[in-house]
Each structure stands twice: as structure tokens, then as C-alpha cells.
Write an enzyme that holds these catalytic residues in place. Sequence first.
Site, PDB file in Angstrom:
ATOM      1  N   HIS A 125     -53.915 -55.998 -40.173  1.00 43.80           N
ATOM      2  CA  HIS A 125     -53.274 -56.071 -38.934  1.00 43.80           C
ATOM      3  C   HIS A 125     -51.938 -55.326 -38.967  1.00 43.80           C
ATOM      4  O   HIS A 125     -50.880 -56.120 -39.336  1.00 43.80           O
ATOM      5  CB  HIS A 125     -53.262 -57.473 -38.501  1.00 43.80           C
ATOM      6  CG  HIS A 125     -52.776 -57.614 -37.019  1.00 43.80           C
ATOM      7  ND1 HIS A 125     -53.271 -58.864 -36.352  1.00 43.80           N
ATOM      8  CD2 HIS A 125     -51.794 -57.173 -36.174  1.00 43.80           C
ATOM      9  CE1 HIS A 125     -52.628 -58.798 -35.042  1.00 43.80           C
ATOM     10  NE2 HIS A 125     -51.635 -57.662 -35.062  1.00 43.80           N
TER      11      HIS A 125
ATOM     12  N   HIS B 200     -49.112 -52.799 -36.586  1.00 43.18           N
ATOM     13  CA  HIS B 200     -48.679 -51.942 -35.421  1.00 43.18           C
ATOM     14  C   HIS B 200     -47.853 -50.829 -35.928  1.00 43.18           C
ATOM     15  O   HIS B 200     -46.807 -50.963 -36.330  1.00 43.18           O
ATOM     16  CB  HIS B 200     -47.779 -52.928 -34.445  1.00 43.18           C
ATOM     17  CG  HIS B 200     -48.660 -53.876 -33.814  1.00 43.18           C
ATOM     18  ND1 HIS B 200     -49.374 -54.035 -32.848  1.00 43.18           N
ATOM     19  CD2 HIS B 200     -48.791 -55.276 -34.392  1.00 43.18           C
ATOM     20  CE1 HIS B 200     -50.048 -55.182 -32.507  1.00 43.18           C
ATOM     21  NE2 HIS B 200     -49.729 -55.996 -33.441  1.00 43.18           N
ATOM     22  N   LEU B 201     -48.253 -49.653 -35.676  1.00 46.69           N
ATOM     23  CA  LEU B 201     -47.508 -48.288 -35.718  1.00 46.69           C
ATOM     24  C   LEU B 201     -46.950 -47.606 -34.646  1.00 46.69           C
ATOM     25  O   LEU B 201     -46.268 -46.427 -34.836  1.00 46.69           O
ATOM     26  CB  LEU B 201     -48.645 -47.360 -36.637  1.00 46.69           C
ATOM     27  CG  LEU B 201     -49.166 -47.929 -38.001  1.00 46.69           C
ATOM     28  CD1 LEU B 201     -50.241 -46.816 -38.483  1.00 46.69           C
ATOM     29  CD2 LEU B 201     -48.128 -48.245 -38.986  1.00 46.69           C
ATOM     30  N   ARG B 202     -47.066 -48.138 -33.411  1.00 45.74           N
ATOM     31  CA  ARG B 202     -46.541 -47.559 -32.433  1.00 45.74           C
ATOM     32  C   ARG B 202     -47.041 -46.132 -32.172  1.00 45.74           C
ATOM     33  O   ARG B 202     -48.149 -45.798 -32.880  1.00 45.74           O
ATOM     34  CB  ARG B 202     -45.090 -47.713 -32.338  1.00 45.74           C
ATOM     35  CG  ARG B 202     -44.539 -48.865 -32.782  1.00 45.74           C
ATOM     36  CD  ARG B 202     -45.028 -50.055 -31.769  1.00 45.74           C
ATOM     37  NE  ARG B 202     -44.140 -51.202 -31.996  1.00 45.74           N
ATOM     38  CZ  ARG B 202     -44.909 -52.555 -31.696  1.00 45.74           C
ATOM     39  NH1 ARG B 202     -45.978 -52.674 -30.911  1.00 45.74           N
ATOM     40  NH2 ARG B 202     -44.094 -53.504 -31.984  1.00 45.74           N
TER      41      ARG B 202
ATOM     42  N   ASN C 216     -52.560 -51.687 -28.939  1.00 46.47           N
ATOM     43  CA  ASN C 216     -51.852 -52.185 -27.710  1.00 46.47           C
ATOM     44  C   ASN C 216     -50.627 -51.330 -27.638  1.00 46.47           C
ATOM     45  O   ASN C 216     -49.401 -51.744 -27.550  1.00 46.47           O
ATOM     46  CB  ASN C 216     -51.538 -53.666 -27.506  1.00 46.47           C
ATOM     47  CG  ASN C 216     -50.645 -54.178 -28.936  1.00 46.47           C
ATOM     48  OD1 ASN C 216     -50.976 -53.585 -30.199  1.00 46.47           O
ATOM     49  ND2 ASN C 216     -49.575 -55.008 -28.821  1.00 46.47           N
TER      50      ASN C 216
ATOM     51  N   LYS D 180     -60.157 -55.138 -30.370  1.00 45.63           N
ATOM     52  CA  LYS D 180     -59.125 -56.327 -30.204  1.00 45.63           C
ATOM     53  C   LYS D 180     -59.081 -56.751 -28.621  1.00 45.63           C
ATOM     54  O   LYS D 180     -58.740 -56.152 -27.795  1.00 45.63           O
ATOM     55  CB  LYS D 180     -57.797 -55.684 -30.785  1.00 45.63           C
ATOM     56  CG  LYS D 180     -56.592 -56.720 -30.611  1.00 45.63           C
ATOM     57  CD  LYS D 180     -56.794 -57.700 -31.807  1.00 45.63           C
ATOM     58  CE  LYS D 180     -55.478 -58.469 -31.668  1.00 45.63           C
ATOM     59  NZ  LYS D 180     -54.341 -58.192 -32.183  1.00 45.63           N
TER      60      LYS D 180
ATOM     61  N   HIS E 146     -56.566 -62.110 -30.239  1.00 44.66           N
ATOM     62  CA  HIS E 146     -55.493 -62.818 -30.443  1.00 44.66           C
ATOM     63  C   HIS E 146     -55.385 -63.945 -29.645  1.00 44.66           C
ATOM     64  O   HIS E 146     -55.746 -64.223 -28.528  1.00 44.66           O
ATOM     65  CB  HIS E 146     -54.127 -61.632 -29.402  1.00 44.66           C
ATOM     66  CG  HIS E 146     -52.819 -62.107 -29.489  1.00 44.66           C
ATOM     67  ND1 HIS E 146     -51.597 -61.556 -29.875  1.00 44.66           N
ATOM     68  CD2 HIS E 146     -52.463 -63.580 -28.837  1.00 44.66           C
ATOM     69  CE1 HIS E 146     -50.589 -62.726 -29.546  1.00 44.66           C
ATOM     70  NE2 HIS E 146     -51.039 -63.605 -28.938  1.00 44.66           N
TER      71      HIS E 146
ATOM     72  N   HIS F 127     -53.660 -63.803 -36.776  1.00 40.62           N
ATOM     73  CA  HIS F 127     -52.188 -64.525 -37.086  1.00 40.62           C
ATOM     74  C   HIS F 127     -52.066 -65.720 -37.059  1.00 40.62           C
ATOM     75  O   HIS F 127     -51.333 -66.422 -36.120  1.00 40.62           O
ATOM     76  CB  HIS F 127     -51.103 -63.478 -36.485  1.00 40.62           C
ATOM     77  CG  HIS F 127     -51.528 -63.259 -35.025  1.00 40.62           C
ATOM     78  ND1 HIS F 127     -52.027 -64.199 -34.125  1.00 40.62           N
ATOM     79  CD2 HIS F 127     -51.309 -61.947 -34.560  1.00 40.62           C
ATOM     80  CE1 HIS F 127     -52.157 -63.246 -33.194  1.00 40.62           C
ATOM     81  NE2 HIS F 127     -51.634 -62.080 -33.157  1.00 40.62           N
TER      82      HIS F 127
ATOM     83  N   ASP G  17     -49.378 -58.103 -39.142  1.00 43.02           N
ATOM     84  CA  ASP G  17     -48.942 -58.274 -37.706  1.00 43.02           C
ATOM     85  C   ASP G  17     -47.429 -57.629 -37.774  1.00 43.02           C
ATOM     86  O   ASP G  17     -46.535 -57.988 -36.803  1.00 43.02           O
ATOM     87  CB  ASP G  17     -49.008 -59.661 -36.920  1.00 43.02           C
ATOM     88  CG  ASP G  17     -48.707 -59.445 -35.675  1.00 43.02           C
ATOM     89  OD1 ASP G  17     -48.845 -58.232 -35.109  1.00 43.02           O
ATOM     90  OD2 ASP G  17     -48.210 -60.331 -34.768  1.00 43.02           O
TER      91      ASP G  17
ATOM     92  N   HIS H  73     -39.688 -53.179 -33.316  1.00 43.80           N
ATOM     93  CA  HIS H  73     -38.923 -52.815 -32.389  1.00 43.80           C
ATOM     94  C   HIS H  73     -37.534 -52.439 -32.724  1.00 43.80           C
ATOM     95  O   HIS H  73     -36.896 -52.769 -33.435  1.00 43.80           O
ATOM     96  CB  HIS H  73     -38.787 -54.129 -31.295  1.00 43.80           C
ATOM     97  CG  HIS H  73     -40.274 -54.456 -30.773  1.00 43.80           C
ATOM     98  ND1 HIS H  73     -41.022 -53.879 -29.837  1.00 43.80           N
ATOM     99  CD2 HIS H  73     -41.015 -55.542 -31.382  1.00 43.80           C
ATOM    100  CE1 HIS H  73     -42.029 -54.500 -29.576  1.00 43.80           C
ATOM    101  NE2 HIS H  73     -42.193 -55.642 -30.344  1.00 43.80           N
TER     102      HIS H  73
ATOM    103  N   ALA I  51     -41.160 -59.200 -28.500  1.00 50.51           N
ATOM    104  CA  ALA I  51     -41.646 -60.152 -29.743  1.00 50.51           C
ATOM    105  C   ALA I  51     -42.478 -59.110 -30.691  1.00 50.51           C
ATOM    106  O   ALA I  51     -43.031 -58.273 -30.507  1.00 50.51           O
ATOM    107  CB  ALA I  51     -42.970 -60.750 -29.056  1.00 50.51           C
TER     108      ALA I  51
END
Length: 330
Positions: free
Chosen positions: A12, A14-16, A40, A94, A131, A166, A239, A243, A255
Site C-alpha cells: 500500500h 502512494h506515488l502521486r 486515488n 480500491k 479504505h 491500514h 500507506d 504531501h 492527510a
Amino acid sequence: MDLILPLPDDFHIHLRQGKDLVNYAQSAMQQFGRVLAMPNTEPPINSAESVKKYKEEILAAAPNLEVLLTFKLNKNYSEQELREMQKNGAIAAKYYPLGVTTNSQDGVAKIEDMYPTIELMEKLNMVLCLHGEEPGAFCLDREKEFLKHLEKLCKTFSKLRIVLEHVSSAEAVECVKRLPQNVAATITVHHLILTLDDIVGDSLRPQNFCKPLPKLPKDKEAVRAAVFSGNSKFFLGTDSAPHSLEKKECLCGAAGVYSAPVAIPILIEEFENENKLDLLSNFIAGFGADFYGIPRQAKKVAYTKKEWQVPKTIDGAVPLKAGEVLRWQK
């Protein structure tokens, strides 16, 4: 002193997108051999073509990273569409409830509306990642209130593989343990070490703000007990959600905890503190692969017991434990 471990998996992350993706993907490649990238983004990953393009972008930035993909379950798909997404590298969908986290404004108001697609996913042996938070519930109760949907999914789709992402509450840990073997959960590094006090205790610490929120000490202890028990239902999904400083320290802070660059050193330290280093390999590079039905990592990596200070920023974001000293490094 060296510690030899399998090259870790992160189920899990996030790589943007865009220019930010390059640094985040390269940092992930330095720590992990294989990652499951979340969908997302803006725009979202929710078609066969977007799955294909996103994988290509990640590999262009980090060619030695094995990339597994998810797609966003925000509409119903045909069997042909799902097969095309599988062909392009998607192994899971997801589910994001409406408005509960970053870029979930196109999330689902009622999970039952997605049952036609979920039924096809069960047929195609795809994984459903959840989620697990109930929109509108009190923030500390959102995960607990969501569990009724998880239990209903299990009854309705008895062969569907489901990952509750998570987990952060004692109730969720117990629910996952109680449900059949086709239900598992990812556990993050930050939920292993943080409580709500670390966000709003003595002072406001926006870099620790994430969804779902770290909760009470009893919840953290339940999460830790699950990890250090060696239960195969629980495995690593960081996760990691970077940012920029501007998006974290502002009127409406985003978040997400940026943990990818420090996740494994922190985990080694935590497992060492609990005298459970013998269980670490399965948590970071065993149980997750087994659940997803893919081969375990054959490559090994060495970590050295040598103190180092976590930089105050990495890739333009503030990492977990920024400025603190860790005692293991790659």
C-alpha cells in the site's frame, strides 16, 4: 552488526503523479523491491488505459521497482474492462467511501452499488482493497462503524479476497482475526507507533495527521499485538502518502504520513525492541505475497546497525520521525 532480510514488499503506497512521482518512486525503489500503488490520483486510475499509463510512468522513474497496480472502484465495470485492467497490471480494486480521505470526492456513497463489479472481481480472482471508514461517523469511530460492511461483503462473496487497509483500531484487528482466511489486513508503520496524542497532544503535529487517525493507546497495542503475534493475516502496507510542506502546514492540512524512506529501519527497531526479529521477514516480504498469490521475493538486502539522523525533509516532504535518530540503515 548486519541483518539480512528479504527485499521488502509494500502492499500500500502512494506515488502521486507528474513531477512529484519521479522522486517518490525513486525513494520507494531504494527501500522496496515491489509495491502496490494506490489509484486515488488526480485524475484517478480507473480504466485499463490509465492503469497502463500509470505503470509506464512509475517504471520510467524507477525501472528496478516491481510495480503492482490498483484501480479505483468508483463505478461499475464490465468483465471485459476488468480483464483489460488485469492484463495491464492491476491486481486489485480500491474502494474509497465518499469524502473520507485524499481525493475521495468521487468515492462511493453506498458499497452495495458496487456489488455487480465485486461479483465479477470474485469470478476473476481479483483482490478488493478497502479504505474502511464510515462517512459521517465520529472520526475515531469511523473504522469501527465500517466493519459491518466488511462482514456483509464476506457473507455475500465468500470466495472474494479482501484486504482491510491500514487497520487502526482494536475492533478492526479482532474483526479481521475472526473472519475467514480470505480476509487480511495491511498495517502501517505509523499506526504501529503513533496515537492521537502524537497529533494533537502537547501540540499540533500536522505531519502525523493521516486517515484513518491513529487512535487510543489500547488501539495501538492491539495493532502491535497483531503484528508481533506472527499472524499471517497481517502484513506491511505503509500507506506512505507524501504531501508538500505547503499542503500539510496550512488551514486545511492534507492527510498522509510520508514513511517510505524510513519504514524498514523503524520496523527493524520496533521488532528488535520486542525481541521479535525472527518474525520481521514474513511481515515485510512473506505474508503479503502469499495472500496476493504471487512469489515471495528471492533477493536479499543487508541492514547495518549504525545510527543516523532522519533528514527534516525528503523529496520536498517531511518524513516520519524527521530529525530523530534511528539505529538501523541500509
